[in-house]
Design an enzyme around this catalytic site. Sequence first.
Site, PDB file in Angstrom:
ATOM      1  N   LYS A 162      -0.795  55.637   9.518  1.00 45.40           N
ATOM      2  CA  LYS A 162      -2.094  54.992   9.692  1.00 45.40           C
ATOM      3  C   LYS A 162      -2.269  53.798   8.755  1.00 45.40           C
ATOM      4  O   LYS A 162      -2.723  52.748   9.170  1.00 45.40           O
ATOM      5  CB  LYS A 162      -3.241  55.981   9.444  1.00 45.40           C
ATOM      6  CG  LYS A 162      -3.287  57.143  10.411  1.00 45.40           C
ATOM      7  CD  LYS A 162      -4.507  58.026  10.146  1.00 45.40           C
ATOM      8  CE  LYS A 162      -4.540  58.661   8.773  1.00 45.40           C
ATOM      9  NZ  LYS A 162      -3.511  59.685   8.525  1.00 45.40           N
ATOM     10  N   ARG A 166     -13.129  62.563   9.143  1.00 42.25           N
ATOM     11  CA  ARG A 166     -12.139  63.630   9.129  1.00 42.25           C
ATOM     12  C   ARG A 166     -12.747  64.998   9.386  1.00 42.25           C
ATOM     13  O   ARG A 166     -12.017  65.979   9.482  1.00 42.25           O
ATOM     14  CB  ARG A 166     -11.488  63.686   7.743  1.00 42.25           C
ATOM     15  CG  ARG A 166     -10.173  62.954   7.617  1.00 42.25           C
ATOM     16  CD  ARG A 166      -9.783  63.050   6.142  1.00 42.25           C
ATOM     17  NE  ARG A 166      -8.363  63.030   5.965  1.00 42.25           N
ATOM     18  CZ  ARG A 166      -7.684  61.964   5.533  1.00 42.25           C
ATOM     19  NH1 ARG A 166      -8.302  60.827   5.314  1.00 42.25           N
ATOM     20  NH2 ARG A 166      -6.388  62.047   5.337  1.00 42.25           N
ATOM     21  N   ARG A 217       8.291  59.142   0.853  1.00 41.09           N
ATOM     22  CA  ARG A 217       7.281  58.330   0.169  1.00 41.09           C
ATOM     23  C   ARG A 217       7.044  58.838  -1.252  1.00 41.09           C
ATOM     24  O   ARG A 217       6.793  58.058  -2.169  1.00 41.09           O
ATOM     25  CB  ARG A 217       5.969  58.371   0.972  1.00 41.09           C
ATOM     26  CG  ARG A 217       4.879  57.510   0.368  1.00 41.09           C
ATOM     27  CD  ARG A 217       3.667  57.432   1.264  1.00 41.09           C
ATOM     28  NE  ARG A 217       2.827  58.625   1.183  1.00 41.09           N
ATOM     29  CZ  ARG A 217       1.762  58.834   1.934  1.00 41.09           C
ATOM     30  NH1 ARG A 217       1.409  57.959   2.845  1.00 41.09           N
ATOM     31  NH2 ARG A 217       1.039  59.926   1.785  1.00 41.09           N
ATOM     32  N   ARG A 259       2.944  59.455  -5.253  1.00 40.14           N
ATOM     33  CA  ARG A 259       1.590  59.975  -5.087  1.00 40.14           C
ATOM     34  C   ARG A 259       1.535  61.436  -5.489  1.00 40.14           C
ATOM     35  O   ARG A 259       2.382  62.220  -5.086  1.00 40.14           O
ATOM     36  CB  ARG A 259       1.154  59.825  -3.623  1.00 40.14           C
ATOM     37  CG  ARG A 259       0.185  58.687  -3.420  1.00 40.14           C
ATOM     38  CD  ARG A 259      -0.126  58.500  -1.975  1.00 40.14           C
ATOM     39  NE  ARG A 259      -0.818  59.647  -1.366  1.00 40.14           N
ATOM     40  CZ  ARG A 259      -1.392  59.601  -0.171  1.00 40.14           C
ATOM     41  NH1 ARG A 259      -1.344  58.486   0.529  1.00 40.14           N
ATOM     42  NH2 ARG A 259      -1.989  60.656   0.327  1.00 40.14           N
ATOM     43  N   ARG A 291      -1.966  69.819   3.438  1.00 37.20           N
ATOM     44  CA  ARG A 291      -2.729  68.716   4.044  1.00 37.20           C
ATOM     45  C   ARG A 291      -2.594  68.735   5.563  1.00 37.20           C
ATOM     46  O   ARG A 291      -3.542  68.440   6.288  1.00 37.20           O
ATOM     47  CB  ARG A 291      -2.258  67.367   3.498  1.00 37.20           C
ATOM     48  CG  ARG A 291      -2.913  67.036   2.157  1.00 37.20           C
ATOM     49  CD  ARG A 291      -2.090  66.060   1.334  1.00 37.20           C
ATOM     50  NE  ARG A 291      -1.848  64.799   1.970  1.00 37.20           N
ATOM     51  CZ  ARG A 291      -0.751  64.053   1.754  1.00 37.20           C
ATOM     52  NH1 ARG A 291       0.179  64.470   0.920  1.00 37.20           N
ATOM     53  NH2 ARG A 291      -0.599  62.921   2.373  1.00 37.20           N
TER      54      ARG A 291
HETATM   55  P1  ADP Z   1      -3.085  61.172   4.142  1.00 39.12           P
HETATM   56  O1  ADP Z   1      -3.529  60.661   5.476  1.00 39.12           O
HETATM   57  O2  ADP Z   1      -1.630  60.950   3.905  1.00 39.12           O
HETATM   58  O3  ADP Z   1      -3.501  62.583   3.855  1.00 39.12           O
HETATM   59  P2  ADP Z   1      -5.114  59.580   2.711  1.00 39.12           P
HETATM   60  O4  ADP Z   1      -4.777  58.485   1.790  1.00 39.12           O
HETATM   61  O5  ADP Z   1      -5.800  59.219   3.977  1.00 39.12           O
HETATM   62  O6  ADP Z   1      -3.730  60.317   2.987  1.00 39.12           O
HETATM   63  O7  ADP Z   1      -6.021  60.677   1.975  1.00 39.12           O
HETATM   64  C1  ADP Z   1      -5.643  61.229   0.739  1.00 39.12           C
HETATM   65  C2  ADP Z   1      -6.680  62.247   0.268  1.00 39.12           C
HETATM   66  O8  ADP Z   1      -7.941  61.587   0.062  1.00 39.12           O
HETATM   67  C3  ADP Z   1      -7.000  63.372   1.251  1.00 39.12           C
HETATM   68  O9  ADP Z   1      -6.081  64.450   1.180  1.00 39.12           O
HETATM   69  C4  ADP Z   1      -8.409  63.774   0.777  1.00 39.12           C
HETATM   70  O10 ADP Z   1      -8.365  64.547  -0.401  1.00 39.12           O
HETATM   71  C5  ADP Z   1      -9.029  62.448   0.422  1.00 39.12           C
HETATM   72  N1  ADP Z   1      -9.730  61.864   1.595  1.00 39.12           N
HETATM   73  C6  ADP Z   1      -9.422  60.716   2.254  1.00 39.12           C
HETATM   74  N2  ADP Z   1     -10.264  60.490   3.274  1.00 39.12           N
HETATM   75  C7  ADP Z   1     -11.138  61.538   3.280  1.00 39.12           C
HETATM   76  C8  ADP Z   1     -12.249  61.912   4.094  1.00 39.12           C
HETATM   77  N3  ADP Z   1     -12.646  61.157   5.135  1.00 39.12           N
HETATM   78  N4  ADP Z   1     -12.916  63.052   3.781  1.00 39.12           N
HETATM   79  C9  ADP Z   1     -12.553  63.817   2.768  1.00 39.12           C
HETATM   80  N5  ADP Z   1     -11.515  63.542   1.967  1.00 39.12           N
HETATM   81  C10 ADP Z   1     -10.809  62.415   2.199  1.00 39.12           C
END
Ligand code: ADP
Length: 189
Positions: free
Chosen positions: A15, A90, A129, A135, A146
Amino acid sequence: MTKRIILIGPPGAGKGTQAAKLSSTLSIPAISTGDIFRANVKGETELGKKAKRYMDAGEYVPDEVTNSMVADRLQQDDAKEGFLLDGYPRTEAQVNELDKMLEAAGHSLDAVVELTADTDEIVGRLLARAQTEGRSDDTEDVIRHRMDVYEEQTQPLTDIYRRRGLLRQVDGLGEIDAITERIMKVLEG
Ligand code: ADP
Protein backbone atom coordinates in the site's frame (compact mmCIF):
# COMPACT_ATOMS: atom_id res chain seq x y z
CA MET A 1 -11.22 11.68 -12.19
CA THR A 2 -11.54 9.98 -8.82
CA LYS A 3 -9.91 12.03 -6.13
CA ARG A 4 -11.02 10.65 -2.79
CA ILE A 5 -9.57 7.22 -2.54
CA ILE A 6 -8.92 4.60 0.12
CA LEU A 7 -6.21 1.97 -0.28
CA ILE A 8 -6.92 -1.13 1.75
CA GLY A 9 -5.08 -4.43 2.02
CA PRO A 10 -3.12 -6.65 4.40
CA PRO A 11 0.22 -5.60 5.89
CA GLY A 12 2.88 -6.08 3.24
CA ALA A 13 0.52 -5.83 0.26
CA GLY A 14 2.42 -2.77 -0.94
CA LYS A 15 0.00 0.00 0.00
CA GLY A 16 2.70 2.48 0.97
CA THR A 17 4.68 1.97 -2.24
CA GLN A 18 1.61 2.36 -4.42
CA ALA A 19 0.27 5.29 -2.39
CA ALA A 20 3.45 7.27 -3.06
CA LYS A 21 3.28 6.62 -6.79
CA LEU A 22 -0.43 7.36 -7.09
CA SER A 23 -0.02 10.50 -5.05
CA SER A 24 2.31 12.04 -7.62
CA THR A 25 0.35 10.74 -10.62
CA LEU A 26 -2.96 12.06 -9.28
CA SER A 27 -1.55 15.15 -7.51
CA ILE A 28 -3.25 14.35 -4.24
CA PRO A 29 -1.60 13.79 -0.85
CA ALA A 30 -1.02 10.22 0.32
CA ILE A 31 -2.06 10.10 3.94
CA SER A 32 -0.65 7.08 5.76
CA THR A 33 -1.75 6.69 9.35
CA GLY A 34 1.16 4.27 9.95
CA ASP A 35 3.65 6.90 8.71
CA ILE A 36 2.08 9.62 10.84
CA PHE A 37 2.24 7.36 13.90
CA ARG A 38 5.87 6.41 13.18
CA ALA A 39 6.86 10.08 12.77
CA ASN A 40 5.25 10.81 16.13
CA VAL A 41 6.97 7.90 17.83
CA LYS A 42 10.29 9.11 16.45
CA GLY A 43 9.59 12.68 17.55
CA GLU A 44 8.54 11.40 20.98
CA THR A 45 5.30 13.42 20.90
CA GLU A 46 2.31 12.74 23.16
CA LEU A 47 0.57 11.03 20.24
CA GLY A 48 3.65 8.92 19.62
CA LYS A 49 3.76 7.88 23.27
CA LYS A 50 0.12 6.81 23.10
CA ALA A 51 0.59 4.83 19.88
CA LYS A 52 3.92 3.10 20.40
CA ARG A 53 2.96 0.20 22.63
CA TYR A 54 0.06 -0.78 20.38
CA MET A 55 2.20 -0.60 17.26
CA ASP A 56 5.00 -2.67 18.75
CA ALA A 57 2.49 -5.34 19.73
CA GLY A 58 0.84 -5.34 16.29
CA GLU A 59 -2.43 -4.07 17.77
CA TYR A 60 -4.51 -1.22 16.43
CA VAL A 61 -4.11 2.14 18.10
CA PRO A 62 -7.45 3.01 19.81
CA ASP A 63 -10.02 4.50 17.44
CA GLU A 64 -10.43 7.76 19.30
CA VAL A 65 -6.71 8.51 18.96
CA THR A 66 -6.62 7.56 15.29
CA ASN A 67 -9.87 9.25 14.31
CA SER A 68 -8.99 12.65 15.69
CA MET A 69 -5.57 12.47 14.07
CA VAL A 70 -7.15 11.77 10.67
CA ALA A 71 -9.80 14.45 11.13
CA ASP A 72 -7.04 17.01 11.71
CA ARG A 73 -5.07 15.82 8.73
CA LEU A 74 -8.02 15.90 6.35
CA GLN A 75 -8.72 19.50 7.29
CA GLN A 76 -5.36 20.67 6.03
CA ASP A 77 -5.37 22.64 2.80
CA ASP A 78 -3.64 20.08 0.62
CA ALA A 79 -6.40 17.53 1.26
CA LYS A 80 -9.29 19.79 0.22
CA GLU A 81 -9.33 18.64 -3.40
CA GLY A 82 -8.66 15.00 -2.75
CA PHE A 83 -6.59 12.46 -0.88
CA LEU A 84 -5.45 8.91 -0.86
CA LEU A 85 -5.85 7.24 2.51
CA ASP A 86 -3.38 4.44 3.23
CA GLY A 87 -4.12 2.43 6.36
CA TYR A 88 -7.36 4.16 7.32
CA PRO A 89 -10.11 3.19 7.94
CA ARG A 90 -9.21 -0.13 9.54
CA THR A 91 -12.20 -0.74 11.79
CA GLU A 92 -15.92 -0.38 11.31
CA ALA A 93 -15.95 2.47 13.83
CA GLN A 94 -13.35 4.25 11.69
CA VAL A 95 -15.54 3.77 8.61
CA ASN A 96 -18.38 5.51 10.42
CA GLU A 97 -16.13 8.34 11.59
CA LEU A 98 -14.75 8.89 8.11
CA ASP A 99 -18.30 9.00 6.75
CA LYS A 100 -19.08 11.76 9.25
CA MET A 101 -15.93 13.73 8.42
CA LEU A 102 -16.68 13.60 4.70
CA GLU A 103 -20.33 14.43 5.17
CA ALA A 104 -19.46 17.45 7.27
CA ALA A 105 -17.21 18.69 4.47
CA GLY A 106 -19.83 17.93 1.81
CA HIS A 107 -17.64 15.30 0.18
CA SER A 108 -17.92 11.61 -0.63
CA LEU A 109 -15.59 8.75 -1.43
CA ASP A 110 -14.86 7.91 -5.06
CA ALA A 111 -13.20 4.52 -4.78
CA VAL A 112 -11.79 1.93 -2.39
CA VAL A 113 -8.91 -0.02 -3.89
CA GLU A 114 -8.16 -3.36 -2.26
CA LEU A 115 -4.64 -4.64 -2.91
CA THR A 116 -4.64 -8.41 -2.61
CA ALA A 117 -1.67 -10.72 -1.95
CA ASP A 118 -1.33 -14.18 -0.46
CA THR A 119 -0.06 -14.75 3.05
CA ASP A 120 3.25 -16.48 2.25
CA GLU A 121 4.23 -13.74 -0.17
CA ILE A 122 3.53 -10.96 2.28
CA VAL A 123 5.19 -12.59 5.26
CA GLY A 124 8.27 -12.97 3.06
CA ARG A 125 8.14 -9.33 1.98
CA LEU A 126 7.75 -8.11 5.54
CA LEU A 127 10.62 -10.23 6.83
CA ALA A 128 12.80 -8.84 4.01
CA ARG A 129 11.71 -5.30 4.94
CA ALA A 130 12.66 -6.01 8.56
CA GLN A 131 16.26 -6.48 7.42
CA THR A 132 16.41 -3.18 5.50
CA GLU A 133 14.15 -0.82 7.45
CA GLY A 134 14.34 -2.26 10.94
CA ARG A 135 10.72 -1.50 11.82
CA SER A 136 10.08 -2.66 15.38
CA ASP A 137 6.83 -4.37 14.35
CA ASP A 138 8.36 -6.45 11.55
CA THR A 139 9.30 -9.52 13.61
CA GLU A 140 7.72 -12.81 12.56
CA ASP A 141 5.43 -13.12 15.60
CA VAL A 142 4.20 -9.54 15.36
CA ILE A 143 3.76 -9.84 11.57
CA ARG A 144 1.56 -12.91 12.02
CA HIS A 145 -0.44 -11.14 14.68
CA ARG A 146 -0.91 -8.06 12.44
CA MET A 147 -2.24 -10.33 9.71
CA ASP A 148 -4.73 -11.92 12.13
CA VAL A 149 -5.88 -8.52 13.33
CA TYR A 150 -6.26 -7.43 9.71
CA GLU A 151 -8.35 -10.45 8.84
CA GLU A 152 -10.57 -10.04 11.85
CA GLN A 153 -11.07 -6.29 11.95
CA THR A 154 -10.23 -4.82 8.55
CA GLN A 155 -11.03 -7.44 5.91
CA PRO A 156 -14.78 -7.12 6.72
CA LEU A 157 -14.64 -3.48 5.64
CA THR A 158 -14.28 -4.59 2.03
CA ASP A 159 -17.84 -5.96 2.20
CA ILE A 160 -19.13 -2.63 3.44
CA TYR A 161 -17.53 -0.81 0.53
CA ARG A 162 -18.52 -3.52 -1.94
CA ARG A 163 -22.14 -3.01 -0.96
CA ARG A 164 -21.71 0.69 -1.63
CA GLY A 165 -20.36 -0.10 -5.10
CA LEU A 166 -16.98 1.47 -4.31
CA LEU A 167 -14.70 -1.57 -4.05
CA ARG A 168 -12.09 -2.22 -6.77
CA GLN A 169 -9.87 -5.27 -6.26
CA VAL A 170 -6.35 -5.22 -7.68
CA ASP A 171 -3.80 -8.04 -7.64
CA GLY A 172 -0.85 -6.78 -5.59
CA LEU A 173 1.54 -9.39 -6.95
CA GLY A 174 4.04 -8.44 -9.64
CA GLU A 175 6.17 -5.49 -10.76
CA ILE A 176 5.58 -2.24 -8.87
CA ASP A 177 4.89 -0.24 -12.06
CA ALA A 178 2.55 -2.89 -13.43
CA ILE A 179 0.52 -2.75 -10.22
CA THR A 180 0.31 1.05 -10.40
CA GLU A 181 -1.02 0.70 -13.95
CA ARG A 182 -3.61 -1.82 -12.79
CA ILE A 183 -4.77 0.59 -10.12
CA MET A 184 -4.93 3.53 -12.54
CA LYS A 185 -7.00 1.39 -14.88
CA VAL A 186 -9.61 0.53 -12.25
CA LEU A 187 -9.74 4.17 -11.15
CA GLU A 188 -10.29 5.37 -14.69
CA GLY A 189 -12.59 2.41 -15.36
P1 ADP B 1 1.07 -2.31 7.97
O1 ADP B 1 0.05 -2.06 6.91
O2 ADP B 1 2.30 -2.95 7.43
O3 ADP B 1 0.54 -3.01 9.18
P2 ADP B 1 1.09 0.52 8.80
O4 ADP B 1 2.26 1.40 8.65
O5 ADP B 1 -0.11 0.83 7.97
O6 ADP B 1 1.64 -0.94 8.51
O7 ADP B 1 0.61 0.48 10.33
C1 ADP B 1 1.51 0.21 11.37
C2 ADP B 1 0.80 0.23 12.72
O8 ADP B 1 0.26 1.54 12.96
C3 ADP B 1 -0.41 -0.70 12.84
O9 ADP B 1 -0.06 -2.03 13.18
C4 ADP B 1 -1.20 0.00 13.97
O10 ADP B 1 -0.63 -0.25 15.23
C5 ADP B 1 -0.99 1.46 13.66
N1 ADP B 1 -2.07 1.96 12.77
C6 ADP B 1 -1.94 2.43 11.49
N2 ADP B 1 -3.12 2.80 10.98
C7 ADP B 1 -4.05 2.55 11.95
C8 ADP B 1 -5.46 2.71 12.05
N3 ADP B 1 -6.19 3.20 11.03
N4 ADP B 1 -6.07 2.36 13.21
C9 ADP B 1 -5.38 1.88 14.24
N5 ADP B 1 -4.06 1.69 14.22
C10 ADP B 1 -3.38 2.03 13.10
